[in-house]
Design a protein around this motif. Structure first.
Motif, PDB file in Angstrom:
ATOM      1  N   ILE A  97       0.848  -1.203   0.000  1.00 32.60           N
ATOM      2  CA  ILE A  97       0.000   0.000   0.000  1.00 32.60           C
ATOM      3  C   ILE A  97       0.878   1.247   0.000  1.00 32.60           C
ATOM      4  CG2 ILE A  97      -1.588   1.352   1.453  1.00 32.60           C
ATOM      5  CD1 ILE A  97      -2.779  -1.501   2.250  1.00 32.60           C
ATOM      6  N   ALA A  98       1.936   1.230   0.811  1.00 37.19           N
ATOM      7  CA  ALA A  98       2.870   2.363   0.856  1.00 37.19           C
ATOM      8  C   ALA A  98       3.618   2.506  -0.466  1.00 37.19           C
ATOM      9  CB  ALA A  98       3.851   2.186   2.014  1.00 37.19           C
ATOM     10  N   GLU A  99       4.109   1.395  -0.994  1.00 33.27           N
ATOM     11  CA  GLU A  99       4.876   1.425  -2.252  1.00 33.27           C
ATOM     12  C   GLU A  99       4.047   2.001  -3.399  1.00 33.27           C
ATOM     13  OE1 GLU A  99       6.571  -1.759  -5.550  1.00 33.27           O
ATOM     14  OE2 GLU A  99       6.163  -2.478  -3.521  1.00 33.27           O
ATOM     15  N   PHE A 100       2.793   1.597  -3.494  1.00 37.78           N
ATOM     16  CA  PHE A 100       1.925   2.056  -4.582  1.00 37.78           C
ATOM     17  C   PHE A 100       1.214   3.370  -4.260  1.00 37.78           C
ATOM     18  CE2 PHE A 100       1.225  -2.653  -5.859  1.00 37.78           C
ATOM     19  CZ  PHE A 100       2.347  -2.628  -6.677  1.00 37.78           C
ATOM     20  N   ALA A 101       1.387   3.881  -3.048  1.00 38.55           N
ATOM     21  CA  ALA A 101       0.712   5.115  -2.613  1.00 38.55           C
ATOM     22  C   ALA A 101      -0.795   5.025  -2.877  1.00 38.55           C
ATOM     23  CB  ALA A 101       1.322   6.336  -3.299  1.00 38.55           C
ATOM     24  N   LEU A 102      -1.403   3.947  -2.375  1.00 31.45           N
ATOM     25  CA  LEU A 102      -2.830   3.697  -2.613  1.00 31.45           C
ATOM     26  C   LEU A 102      -3.751   4.503  -1.705  1.00 31.45           C
ATOM     27  CD1 LEU A 102      -2.778  -0.176  -3.148  1.00 31.45           C
ATOM     28  CD2 LEU A 102      -3.150   1.599  -4.868  1.00 31.45           C
ATOM     29  N   LEU A 103      -3.189   5.174  -0.709  1.00 36.26           N
ATOM     30  CA  LEU A 103      -3.987   5.938   0.244  1.00 36.26           C
ATOM     31  C   LEU A 103      -4.013   7.408  -0.177  1.00 36.26           C
ATOM     32  CD1 LEU A 103      -5.408   5.392   3.004  1.00 36.26           C
ATOM     33  CD2 LEU A 103      -3.311   6.201   4.099  1.00 36.26           C
ATOM     34  N   THR A 104      -5.195   8.023  -0.085  1.00 35.09           N
ATOM     35  CA  THR A 104      -5.277   9.455  -0.371  1.00 35.09           C
ATOM     36  C   THR A 104      -4.516  10.232   0.703  1.00 35.09           C
ATOM     37  OG1 THR A 104      -7.333   9.702   0.864  1.00 35.09           O
ATOM     38  CG2 THR A 104      -7.537   9.277  -1.512  1.00 35.09           C
ATOM     39  N   GLU A 105      -4.249  11.485   0.428  1.00 37.70           N
ATOM     40  CA  GLU A 105      -3.460  12.322   1.330  1.00 37.70           C
ATOM     41  C   GLU A 105      -4.004  12.348   2.755  1.00 37.70           C
ATOM     42  OE1 GLU A 105      -2.504  17.037   1.651  1.00 37.70           O
ATOM     43  OE2 GLU A 105      -2.411  16.145  -0.353  1.00 37.70           O
ATOM     44  N   ASP A 106      -5.322  12.415   2.904  1.00 35.03           N
ATOM     45  CA  ASP A 106      -5.933  12.463   4.236  1.00 35.03           C
ATOM     46  C   ASP A 106      -6.534  11.126   4.654  1.00 35.03           C
ATOM     47  OD1 ASP A 106      -5.361  15.203   4.529  1.00 35.03           O
ATOM     48  OD2 ASP A 106      -7.124  15.708   3.329  1.00 35.03           O
ATOM     49  N   GLY A 107      -6.162  10.059   3.959  1.00 40.20           N
ATOM     50  CA  GLY A 107      -6.754   8.754   4.214  1.00 40.20           C
ATOM     51  C   GLY A 107      -6.196   8.061   5.441  1.00 40.20           C
ATOM     52  N   VAL A 108      -6.819   6.929   5.768  1.00 37.09           N
ATOM     53  CA  VAL A 108      -6.423   6.133   6.935  1.00 37.09           C
ATOM     54  C   VAL A 108      -6.404   4.651   6.562  1.00 37.09           C
ATOM     55  CG1 VAL A 108      -8.796   6.007   7.819  1.00 37.09           C
ATOM     56  CG2 VAL A 108      -6.892   5.631   9.380  1.00 37.09           C
ATOM     57  N   THR A 124      -4.471  -0.815  14.653  1.00 43.68           N
ATOM     58  CA  THR A 124      -3.482   0.245  14.510  1.00 43.68           C
ATOM     59  C   THR A 124      -3.856   1.074  13.294  1.00 43.68           C
ATOM     60  OG1 THR A 124      -1.781  -1.134  15.536  1.00 43.68           O
ATOM     61  CG2 THR A 124      -1.016   0.764  14.249  1.00 43.68           C
ATOM     62  N   LEU A 125      -3.888   2.395  13.473  1.00 39.99           N
ATOM     63  CA  LEU A 125      -4.268   3.314  12.401  1.00 39.99           C
ATOM     64  C   LEU A 125      -3.014   3.955  11.823  1.00 39.99           C
ATOM     65  CD1 LEU A 125      -7.291   5.058  14.170  1.00 39.99           C
ATOM     66  CD2 LEU A 125      -7.319   3.041  12.679  1.00 39.99           C
ATOM     67  N   TYR A 126      -2.944   3.983  10.492  1.00 41.46           N
ATOM     68  CA  TYR A 126      -1.815   4.575   9.776  1.00 41.46           C
ATOM     69  C   TYR A 126      -2.313   5.686   8.856  1.00 41.46           C
ATOM     70  CZ  TYR A 126       1.225   0.653  11.073  1.00 41.46           C
ATOM     71  OH  TYR A 126       1.965  -0.272  11.771  1.00 41.46           O
ATOM     72  N   SER A 127      -1.494   6.707   8.703  1.00 41.26           N
ATOM     73  CA  SER A 127      -1.765   7.762   7.727  1.00 41.26           C
ATOM     74  C   SER A 127      -0.447   8.111   7.057  1.00 41.26           C
ATOM     75  CB  SER A 127      -2.359   8.993   8.426  1.00 41.26           C
ATOM     76  OG  SER A 127      -1.419   9.541   9.320  1.00 41.26           O
ATOM     77  N   TRP A 128      -0.514   8.990   6.045  1.00 35.64           N
ATOM     78  CA  TRP A 128       0.721   9.425   5.383  1.00 35.64           C
ATOM     79  C   TRP A 128       1.537  10.260   6.337  1.00 35.64           C
ATOM     80  CZ3 TRP A 128       2.404   6.739   1.737  1.00 35.64           C
ATOM     81  CH2 TRP A 128       1.594   6.278   0.717  1.00 35.64           C
ATOM     82  N   GLU A 129       2.818   9.992   6.359  1.00 36.69           N
ATOM     83  CA  GLU A 129       3.767  10.755   7.156  1.00 36.69           C
ATOM     84  C   GLU A 129       3.972  12.092   6.449  1.00 36.69           C
ATOM     85  OE1 GLU A 129       8.603  10.287   7.382  1.00 36.69           O
ATOM     86  OE2 GLU A 129       7.357   8.508   7.308  1.00 36.69           O
ATOM     87  N   GLU A 130       3.936  13.169   7.211  1.00 36.50           N
ATOM     88  CA  GLU A 130       4.179  14.476   6.615  1.00 36.50           C
ATOM     89  C   GLU A 130       5.677  14.653   6.419  1.00 36.50           C
ATOM     90  OE1 GLU A 130       3.407  18.860   8.111  1.00 36.50           O
ATOM     91  OE2 GLU A 130       1.556  17.746   7.841  1.00 36.50           O
ATOM     92  N   LYS A 131       6.079  14.908   5.178  1.00 38.05           N
ATOM     93  CA  LYS A 131       7.504  15.094   4.885  1.00 38.05           C
ATOM     94  C   LYS A 131       7.941  16.476   5.337  1.00 38.05           C
ATOM     95  CE  LYS A 131       7.211  12.254   0.755  1.00 38.05           C
ATOM     96  NZ  LYS A 131       5.965  12.547   0.057  1.00 38.05           N
ATOM     97  N   GLU A 132       9.225  16.602   5.613  1.00 38.38           N
ATOM     98  CA  GLU A 132       9.767  17.882   6.017  1.00 38.38           C
ATOM     99  C   GLU A 132       9.461  18.937   4.947  1.00 38.38           C
ATOM    100  OE1 GLU A 132      14.044  19.357   7.499  1.00 38.38           O
ATOM    101  OE2 GLU A 132      13.522  17.280   7.957  1.00 38.38           O
ATOM    102  N   GLY A 133       8.998  20.078   5.380  1.00 39.84           N
ATOM    103  CA  GLY A 133       8.683  21.158   4.428  1.00 39.84           C
ATOM    104  C   GLY A 133       7.225  21.185   4.031  1.00 39.84           C
ATOM    105  N   GLU A 134       6.484  20.092   4.308  1.00 39.46           N
ATOM    106  CA  GLU A 134       5.055  20.065   4.003  1.00 39.46           C
ATOM    107  C   GLU A 134       4.282  20.654   5.176  1.00 39.46           C
ATOM    108  OE1 GLU A 134       4.626  16.139   1.162  1.00 39.46           O
ATOM    109  OE2 GLU A 134       3.937  16.032   3.221  1.00 39.46           O
ATOM    110  N   HIS A 135       3.163  21.266   4.884  1.00 41.60           N
ATOM    111  CA  HIS A 135       2.333  21.839   5.936  1.00 41.60           C
ATOM    112  C   HIS A 135       0.931  21.281   5.839  1.00 41.60           C
ATOM    113  CE1 HIS A 135       5.552  24.604   6.812  1.00 41.60           C
ATOM    114  NE2 HIS A 135       5.637  24.882   5.522  1.00 41.60           N
ATOM    115  N   ALA A 136       0.320  21.101   6.984  1.00 40.10           N
ATOM    116  CA  ALA A 136      -1.042  20.538   7.035  1.00 40.10           C
ATOM    117  C   ALA A 136      -2.055  21.542   6.543  1.00 40.10           C
ATOM    118  CB  ALA A 136      -1.371  20.117   8.452  1.00 40.10           C
TER     119      ALA A 136
END
Length: 190
Positions: free
Chosen positions: A135-146, A178-190
């Protein structure tokens, strides 16, 4: 087992015959959805290792636009189809009878991204981490997904899997979600 809330509240769902499927208990489902929802405004859900389809159907009842159900068992796929029909949600459902890895690859090739991904694989087959990695490799989750990953409570889950980061765990006796979301990369803002 039933749909707890939303437009199809109270609909009784069929169980998969045999002992190989352990559906998420209603009390666990109710608690989970109070954390991740409780209601949704459209979006897509993926119920990987679908079993009865209970989680994806609950998400549809609560406002998700479309749900994809993946299971390699013919019996599970037939049960999901029957449950979608009894809940009058069949027109919002796509059932894919395939191995999880092949299904994730095919969904990626179709360019589909999900707002909620439910992972509740058979515990003894050690499929959870490989599914998270894919799921992580293919980026199958939307930006705000869970990603909702159900596992035995004694199983140690990684804090991060690729760009996915664990942000909360919900324990219910011998199972934990366990709930996972996209990790915010450095320089990105919510």
């Amino acid at each position: 087992m039933r749909i707890i809330a939303g437009t199809r509240k109270g609909t009784r769902l069929k169980m998969v015959p045999g002992q190989h499927v352990r559906p998420t208990a209603d009390r666990v489902k109710e608690s989970l959805f109070s954390v991740i929802g409780p209601f949704f405004d459209g979006g897509y859900a993926l119920d990987l290792f679908a079993g009865t389809g209970s989680l994806g159907l609950e998400a549809l009842s609560r406002g998700v636009e479309r749900a994809f159900f993946v299971d390699q068992s013919r019996t599970s796929c037939e049960t999901v189809k029957a449950n979608a029909e009894v809940a009058r949600l069949a027109d919002q459902v796509e059932i894919i009878r395939r191995d999880a890895r092949a299904a994730l690859k095919a969904l990626n090739e179709r360019g589909i991204r999900f707002d909620i991904i439910f992972l509740d694989p058979p515990y003894h087959k050690h499929l959870l981490i490989p599914a998270l990695e894919q799921i992580a490799e293919f980026a199958l989750l939307t930006e705000d997904g869970v990603v909702v990953a159900e596992h035995p409570s004694q199983m140690e889950m990684p804090q991060t899997v690729g760009q996915l980061t664990s942000y909360r765990s919900l324990s219910y006796g011998d199972i934990t979600i366990t709930l996972y979301s996209w990790e915010e990369k450095e320089g990105e803002h919510a």
